[in-house]
Design a protein around this motif. Structure first.
Motif, PDB file in Angstrom:
ATOM      1  N   THR A  97       0.834  -1.205   0.000  1.00 34.58           N
ATOM      2  CA  THR A  97       0.000   0.000   0.000  1.00 34.58           C
ATOM      3  C   THR A  97       0.865   1.251   0.000  1.00 34.58           C
ATOM      4  N   CYS A  98       2.169   1.080  -0.142  1.00 37.86           N
ATOM      5  CA  CYS A  98       3.098   2.205  -0.322  1.00 37.86           C
ATOM      6  C   CYS A  98       3.476   2.253  -1.800  1.00 37.86           C
ATOM      7  N   GLU A  99       3.964   3.395  -2.243  1.00 33.77           N
ATOM      8  CA  GLU A  99       4.386   3.518  -3.643  1.00 33.77           C
ATOM      9  C   GLU A  99       5.800   2.974  -3.831  1.00 33.77           C
ATOM     10  N   PRO A 100       6.094   2.272  -4.899  1.00 35.32           N
ATOM     11  CA  PRO A 100       5.130   1.824  -5.906  1.00 35.32           C
ATOM     12  C   PRO A 100       4.331   0.640  -5.396  1.00 35.32           C
ATOM     13  N   TYR A 165      -0.811 -12.965  -1.421  1.00 35.11           N
ATOM     14  CA  TYR A 165      -0.654 -12.420  -2.771  1.00 35.11           C
ATOM     15  C   TYR A 165      -1.922 -11.734  -3.253  1.00 35.11           C
ATOM     16  N   GLY A 166      -3.071 -12.210  -2.802  1.00 40.66           N
ATOM     17  CA  GLY A 166      -4.320 -11.535  -3.130  1.00 40.66           C
ATOM     18  C   GLY A 166      -4.368 -10.135  -2.549  1.00 40.66           C
ATOM     19  N   LEU A 167      -3.837  -9.974  -1.353  1.00 43.10           N
ATOM     20  CA  LEU A 167      -3.758  -8.652  -0.728  1.00 43.10           C
ATOM     21  C   LEU A 167      -2.918  -7.710  -1.586  1.00 43.10           C
ATOM     22  N   SER A 168      -1.834  -8.244  -2.125  1.00 41.75           N
ATOM     23  CA  SER A 168      -0.961  -7.447  -2.987  1.00 41.75           C
ATOM     24  C   SER A 168      -1.706  -6.966  -4.221  1.00 41.75           C
ATOM     25  N   ILE A 169      -2.455  -7.865  -4.835  1.00 40.21           N
ATOM     26  CA  ILE A 169      -3.192  -7.513  -6.047  1.00 40.21           C
ATOM     27  C   ILE A 169      -4.254  -6.462  -5.739  1.00 40.21           C
ATOM     28  N   GLN A 170      -4.943  -6.625  -4.611  1.00 39.86           N
ATOM     29  CA  GLN A 170      -5.963  -5.640  -4.253  1.00 39.86           C
ATOM     30  C   GLN A 170      -5.332  -4.290  -3.935  1.00 39.86           C
ATOM     31  N   ALA A 171      -4.160  -4.303  -3.310  1.00 40.18           N
ATOM     32  CA  ALA A 171      -3.459  -3.043  -3.033  1.00 40.18           C
ATOM     33  C   ALA A 171      -3.115  -2.333  -4.329  1.00 40.18           C
ATOM     34  N   THR A 172      -2.669  -3.100  -5.316  1.00 40.43           N
ATOM     35  CA  THR A 172      -2.344  -2.517  -6.619  1.00 40.43           C
ATOM     36  C   THR A 172      -3.580  -1.876  -7.246  1.00 40.43           C
ATOM     37  N   GLY A 173      -4.738  -2.474  -6.981  1.00 38.36           N
ATOM     38  CA  GLY A 173      -5.987  -1.948  -7.511  1.00 38.36           C
ATOM     39  C   GLY A 173      -6.531  -0.755  -6.752  1.00 38.36           C
ATOM     40  N   GLY A 174      -5.851  -0.377  -5.650  1.00 38.02           N
ATOM     41  CA  GLY A 174      -6.257   0.822  -4.931  1.00 38.02           C
ATOM     42  C   GLY A 174      -6.862   0.594  -3.563  1.00 38.02           C
ATOM     43  N   ALA A 175      -6.959  -0.658  -3.111  1.00 41.36           N
ATOM     44  CA  ALA A 175      -7.497  -0.907  -1.767  1.00 41.36           C
ATOM     45  C   ALA A 175      -6.598  -0.247  -0.724  1.00 41.36           C
ATOM     46  N   THR A 176      -7.194   0.268   0.330  1.00 39.25           N
ATOM     47  CA  THR A 176      -6.432   0.963   1.370  1.00 39.25           C
ATOM     48  C   THR A 176      -5.854  -0.029   2.369  1.00 39.25           C
TER      49      THR A 176
END
Length: 198
Positions: A97-100, A165-176
């Motif tokens: 959830t941090c950039e990138p 890994y699902g958490l990672s994908i959701q974070a990439t999609g903008g989840a907080t």
């Protein structure tokens, strides 16, 4: 006797720059020109110091494992199976959830053409190794009585790895981070607890 000209740049610092490029664009989306520009070196220097693009990507994966993704090793050393799962999942949330946004092991070489096959295979092998390490950690927990008798440790490891890994994908999609930590809370609420002492 003549000696080679000494390098005028810090290998690790330039590798960190390459790592950021790979995180943002993935293996196939990263051109050599992107790397040389970000690293501030020319192609001959890149090849001399790191090898070709695939070798540089492999070194970036090592750097990522030891740095931003070091929470994975921390998870394997956690005192309990539940703590291992929590460290893994919350580490994924905090990192991604941090950039990138996004995990290099998930998205770095997820979709590549034939030229990217070696990179994709290496990333897949590293993911598999991580899942197997978690399985072994849960096996130890089972032997120590930290998981209930009969726990399918392989399925549990696969479940936690898939959520991570699902958490990672959701974070990439903008989840907080808050949204994803609530997901972790729910997963942990159903995590197997040690058998009660009679």
């Amino acid at each position: 006797m003549a000696t080679g000209r000494p390098r005028e740049f810090d290998l690790d610092e330039r590798l960190d720059r390459a790592l950021e490029v790979f995180r943002r664009h993935g293996y196939e989306g990263t051109a050599l020109s992107d790397l040389t520009e970000a690293m501030g070196i020319n192609k001959p220097s890149l090849y001399a110091a790191y090898g070709n693009k695939a070798a540089l990507f492999s070194k970036a994966l090592d750097r990522y494992s030891a740095g931003p993704a070091s929470y994975v090793q921390e998870a394997m050393n956690a005192p309990t199976a539940r703590a291992a799962a929590e460290t893994l999942m919350r580490g994924s949330v905090d990192l991604n959830t941090c950039e990138p946004r996004g995990c290099l092991f998930v998205q770095g070489a997820l979709a590549t053409g034939p030229q990217g096959d070696p990179a994709r295979a290496e990333v897949a092998a590293r993911r598999d190794a991580g899942q197997e390490a978690l399985h072994e950690r849960f096996e130890r927990a089972l032997a120590e009585g930290d998981l209930p008798a009969g726990t399918d440790t392989e399925a549990l490891a696969r479940h936690i790895w898939a959520v991570t890994y699902g958490l990672s994908i959701q974070a990439t999609g903008g989840a907080t981070a808050d949204e994803l930590h609530r997901t972790v809370d729910l997963v942990l609420s159903a995590f197997p607890r040690p058998d009660a002492t009679p």
